[in-house]
Design a protein around this motif. Structure first.
Motif, short mmCIF file in Angstrom:
data_model
loop_
_atom_site.label_atom_id
_atom_site.label_comp_id
_atom_site.label_asym_id
_atom_site.label_seq_id
_atom_site.Cartn_x
_atom_site.Cartn_y
_atom_site.Cartn_z
N LEU A 120 2.17 0.91 -0.30
CA LEU A 120 1.80 2.24 -1.22
C LEU A 120 1.82 1.18 -2.71
O LEU A 120 0.44 2.38 -3.58
CB LEU A 120 3.52 2.74 -1.84
N VAL A 121 1.83 -0.06 -3.18
CA VAL A 121 1.53 -0.17 -4.27
C VAL A 121 0.31 -0.82 -4.13
O VAL A 121 -0.60 -0.72 -5.44
CB VAL A 121 2.94 -0.94 -4.65
N ASP A 122 -0.24 -1.06 -2.79
CA ASP A 122 -1.85 -1.64 -2.99
C ASP A 122 -3.08 -1.13 -2.89
O ASP A 122 -4.20 -1.42 -2.29
CB ASP A 122 -1.53 -2.74 -1.39
N ILE A 123 -2.89 0.21 -2.90
CA ILE A 123 -3.45 1.41 -2.36
C ILE A 123 -4.99 0.81 -3.27
O ILE A 123 -6.21 1.47 -2.41
CB ILE A 123 -3.04 3.04 -2.87
N ALA A 124 -4.84 0.41 -4.46
CA ALA A 124 -5.77 -0.02 -5.62
C ALA A 124 -7.04 -1.08 -4.68
O ALA A 124 -7.80 -1.01 -5.33
CB ALA A 124 -5.98 0.17 -6.66
N LYS A 125 -6.29 -2.21 -4.07
CA LYS A 125 -7.29 -2.75 -2.92
C LYS A 125 -7.70 -2.42 -2.40
O LYS A 125 -9.33 -3.07 -0.83
CB LYS A 125 -6.56 -4.07 -2.63
N PHE A 126 -8.31 -0.76 -1.92
CA PHE A 126 -8.52 -0.29 -0.47
C PHE A 126 -10.02 0.52 -0.87
O PHE A 126 -9.76 0.37 -1.90
CB PHE A 126 -7.14 0.29 0.26
N CYS A 127 -11.05 0.08 -0.30
CA CYS A 127 -12.11 0.96 0.08
C CYS A 127 -12.08 2.37 0.02
O CYS A 127 -11.34 2.71 0.84
CB CYS A 127 -13.31 -0.03 0.99
N ARG B 134 -6.79 7.92 -7.34
CA ARG B 134 -7.50 7.19 -7.52
C ARG B 134 -8.77 7.19 -7.12
O ARG B 134 -9.56 7.25 -8.64
CB ARG B 134 -7.76 5.93 -5.57
N PRO B 135 -9.95 8.02 -7.20
CA PRO B 135 -11.45 8.98 -7.53
C PRO B 135 -10.70 9.23 -8.53
O PRO B 135 -11.73 8.90 -9.49
CB PRO B 135 -11.56 9.76 -6.46
N ARG B 136 -10.00 10.43 -9.30
CA ARG B 136 -9.54 10.95 -10.67
C ARG B 136 -9.99 8.96 -11.94
O ARG B 136 -10.67 9.58 -12.44
CB ARG B 136 -8.83 11.83 -10.95
N HIS B 137 -9.18 8.18 -11.30
CA HIS B 137 -8.64 7.37 -12.05
C HIS B 137 -10.31 6.36 -12.42
O HIS B 137 -10.51 6.20 -13.16
CB HIS B 137 -7.43 6.24 -11.55
N PHE B 138 -10.46 6.20 -10.86
CA PHE B 138 -12.11 5.40 -11.05
C PHE B 138 -13.42 6.27 -12.36
O PHE B 138 -13.83 5.95 -12.98
CB PHE B 138 -12.66 5.38 -9.41
N GLU B 139 -12.75 7.65 -12.25
CA GLU B 139 -14.06 8.26 -12.93
C GLU B 139 -13.98 8.35 -14.45
O GLU B 139 -14.71 8.60 -14.94
CB GLU B 139 -14.08 9.77 -12.39
#
Length: 133
Positions: free
Chosen positions: A55-62, A107-112
């Motif tokens: 769960l903590v490594d989700i940001a590392k995935f494409c 994740r997509p919201r954070h990226f935006e």
């Protein structure tokens, strides 16, 4: 360096990739929760190999991997809650699946938001994303 009376010790750095599998992963179903050695979600990568997503490594995935995993997680939750189809998840596994769904959706919201902040702080206009029609 030995001539000056100073000894140098070379530090060894472990550059191996993190372990994404564990013994016994072959017998587990894809998109199920595993709690040993750590809590994680078994998913299928692009080569249809079973891997573990923490769960903590989700940001590392494409994004493509996360979209594929999100689709399957939503399907498992839907089958368990509404269709009552086997294999049913117990309450703890269902809660963990929902937390994966929430984190992947963030994740997509954070990226935006980061993209907008970058354009604001650097005074660059946000370019529209190119979409095929």
């Amino acid at each position: 360096m030995e001539r000056l009376g100073i000894e140098s010790y070379q530090i060894k750095i472990n550059l191996t990739a993190p372990t994404l599998i564990f013994p016994g992963i072959k017998v587990r179903d894809p998109y199920s929760i595993v709690d040993k050695p750590t809590t994680g979600l078994i998913y299928l990568n692009s080569k249809n190999e079973k891997r573990i997503m923490n769960l903590v490594d989700i940001a590392k995935f494409c994004d493509a991997t996360l979209e594929r995993v999100l689709k399957e997680v939503k399907l498992k939750i839907f089958e368990t809650e509404f269709l009552k189809k086997a294999p049913l998840l117990d309450e703890l596994d269902l809660d963990i699946m929902k937390s994966y769904e929430r984190e992947i959706n963030k994740r997509p919201r954070h990226f935006e938001q980061m993209r907008r902040w970058d354009s604001f702080s650097n005074r660059r206009p946000i370019l529209p994303t190119m979409r095929r029609q």
